[in-house]
Design an enzyme around this catalytic site. Structure first.
Site: not given
Length: 425
Positions: A17, A145, A246, A275
Site C-alpha cells: 500500500y 473488504y 469472512d 491472520k
C-alpha cells in the site's frame, strides 16, 4: 541496518500500500518481544496493531517458538497432495471443535485472500454441481473488504474501497447498502430491507452472500448490529443461497467472542479464517464448510475441488497454529479482551471531543478513531514513533488492535498517544 540498506529498501523493495515513486518511510526492526517492536535506531515501540491484527499473544512467545523448533527438526514441509501429517490433523480437528456448529470440513490455504478465493470457488462449484450454474454472482454489503486477489477484490466495496481502479476487469457483483445500526444501539428494522429487496430480486443468480461478521474492517472499520447478521442467515435460508462469513480479521477473540458470528448466534455455510491463526508467526489460512457444501461441491463432474496451494498444510505453520490455539483454549483471552475493551471505553472515548475527530468506535480489543479528513500517514506515524508507539493509520482511521497480553500502562500509552497526536494535528 545501515544507510545503504535503507536506501536499497527505499529504491528497490515495494512495501504494501505504498508508492514506488514516493514510498512511505519504513522503520528498520531488529527485535520484537512481548508487545514491543525494537527499532535499529533505539526506539522501543508498543505495538498497537499486532502486526496487522495477527500477533494476539505478542512477539517471541516461548510456546510458539518451541513449536516451530520442534517441528523443524522433523520436517518443515511436505506436499499435501497424497500426504498428510499430525500437525495438520491436530489443527483441523481443533478448528472443527471450536468453530460454530456444522463446519465439518477444512481446506487449508496460505493467506486470507486465498481462503476467500477458495470460499467463493466452493460456492460457485457447489451450485454448478447441482445443475444451477446460473447462480454465479455474490451479494455483499458496501464498505466490506475481503482481500487483494481478484475474486476477493470483486466483493470489496467498489466505490469507497481500494480496488475501484480494477472495476472494469473484475466480475460484477451485487452490493447492498452497508448496515447502519450500530452495535450498541436499538435495532432498526429498516436496516435490512435494502438487502432483502436485492436478494428477492436476484436470488436466482446468487451463489452466496459474503460478509464480515459484526465488524467491517479495512473497508472502514465499521461495527454493526448483530441482528443484521441474524437476518443475513435467515435470508440465505429463505432464498436458498449460501452464507460465507469472512472471519479473517475478527476470528480468535478479537471482538470479545471467539468468532464474531457468535454475537448473532449463527453459523455460516462457509467460514474464512487467517491472520491470528498462527499467532502472527507464519502465513496460514483455512476455509471451513458444512458437510452439505463439501458433498455438493464433489457430487458431479469434475468430482473433485480443483484447488491446491503449493504450501497447503505447511507443517511449520500448522505446528505453530496448534500452539497458538492451545493458548486460546486456556480461555485467558476472554478476560484479557474484556479488560482491553473496558480501558478503551474509559480512555479512547475522550477523542470524540477533539475538533478533528468525527467518531469513536470500540468493540472487544478494537479501538477506532475516525477523523473528519484523510490523515497524513507519514506525518502521524512519525509522531507516534516519537511517542514510543506503533500505530499505522489509513484513510480517515486511526485505530488500535493490540496484542491480548498488553498491560494497562502499555495500553494507556497507546490511547494517550492517539489523543495527543490528534489534538496537535
Amino acid at each position: 541496518m545501515n544507510k545503504s540498506d535503507l536506501s536499497f529498501d527505499q529504491e528497490h523493495i515495494w512495501h504494501p500500500y505504498t508508492s514506488a515513486i514516493k514510498p512511505l518511510p519504513c522503520y528498520p526492526v531488529i527485535k520484537a518481544d512481548g508487545v514491543f517492536i525494537h527499532l535499529s535506531s533505539g526506539e522501543k515501540l508498543v505495538d498497537g496493531v499486532s502486526s496487522w491484527w495477527t500477533a494476539i499473544h505478542g512477539y517471541n512467545h516461548p510456546l510458539l517458538n518451541a513449536a516451530l523448533k520442534t517441528q523443524v527438526d522433523d520436517f518443515s514441509h511436505v506436499m499435501f497432495g497424497g500426504l498428510t501429517h499430525q500437525p495438520a490433523v491436530d489443527l483441523c480437528r481443533t478448528l472443527i471443535d471450536i468453530t460454530p456448529m456444522g463446519l465439518d470440513r477444512v481446506f487449508l490455504a496460505d493467506s486470507g485472500s486465498v481462503s476467500v478465493e477458495v470460499a467463493m470457488k466452493m460456492a460457485l462449484q457447489f451450485w454448478a454441481c447441482q445443475g444451477n450454474s446460473h447462480k454465479h454472482k455474490f451479494i455483499t454489503p458496501r464498505n466490506g473488504y475481503h482481500g487483494d486477489t481478484f475474486a476477493a477484490m470483486s466483493v470489496c466495496d467498489p466505490i469507497n474501497g481500494m480496488h475501484n481502479l480494477f472495476s472494469d476487469s473484475l466480475s460484477q457483483q451485487i452490493f447492498a447498502p452497508a448496515p447502519q445500526t450500530r452495535f450498541d444501539k436499538p435495532w432498526n428494522e429498516d436496516d435490512v430491507k435494502p438487502l432483502e429487496q436485492l436478494i428477492s430480486s436476484h436470488h436466482n443468480e446468487l451463489a452466496a452472500l459474503i460478509i464480515e461478521p459484526i465488524v467491517q474492517n479495512a473497508g472502514g472499520m465499521r461495527i454493526y448490529h448483530p441482528e443484521y447478521l441474524k437476518r443475513c442467515r435467515q435470508l440465505c435460508d429463505d432464498y436458498n443461497i449460501l452464507l460465507i462469513c469472512d472471519e479473517i480479521a475478527t476470528g480468535f477473540g478479537r471482538t470479545g467472542k471467539l468468532f464474531a458470528c457468535e454475537h448473532a448466534d449463527i453459523s455460516p455455510d462457509i467460514m474464512c479464517l487467517g491472520k491470528a491463526l498462527t499467532g502472527g508467526y507464519m502465513t496460514l489460512a483455512a476455509t471451513l464448510c458444512s458437510e452439505d457444501v463439501a458433498q455438493g461441491v464433489c457430487q458431479d463432474e469434475p468430482g473433485v475441488f480443483m484447488h491446491g496451494p503449493t504450501f497447503m498444510g505447511n507443517a511449520l505453520a500448522c505446528a505453530v497454529a496448534n500452539a497458538s490455539l492451545s493458548i486460546i483454549q486456556k480461555g485467558d483471552w476472554q478476560q484479557q479482551v474484556a479488560n482491553i475493551e473496558q480501558q478503551l471505553k474509559e480512555e479512547l472515548t475522550r477523542c470524540v471531543t477533539l475538533e478533528t475527530v468525527a467518531d469513536v468506535r470500540i468493540l472487544g480489543a478494537i479501538g477506532i478513531v475516525e477523523t473528519k479528513t484523510i490523515v497524513d500517514v507519514a506525518k502521524l506515524q512519525k509522531e507516534f514513533v516519537k511517542q514510543g508507539v506503533w500505530i499505522r493509520p489509513f484513510g480517515k482511521l486511526v485505530y488500535i488492535m493490540p496484542p491480548y497480553i498488553i498491560k494497562q500502562a502499555q495500553l494507556r500509552q497507546l490511547t494517550t498517544s492517539i489523543y495527543e497526536v490528534l489534538n496537535a494535528s
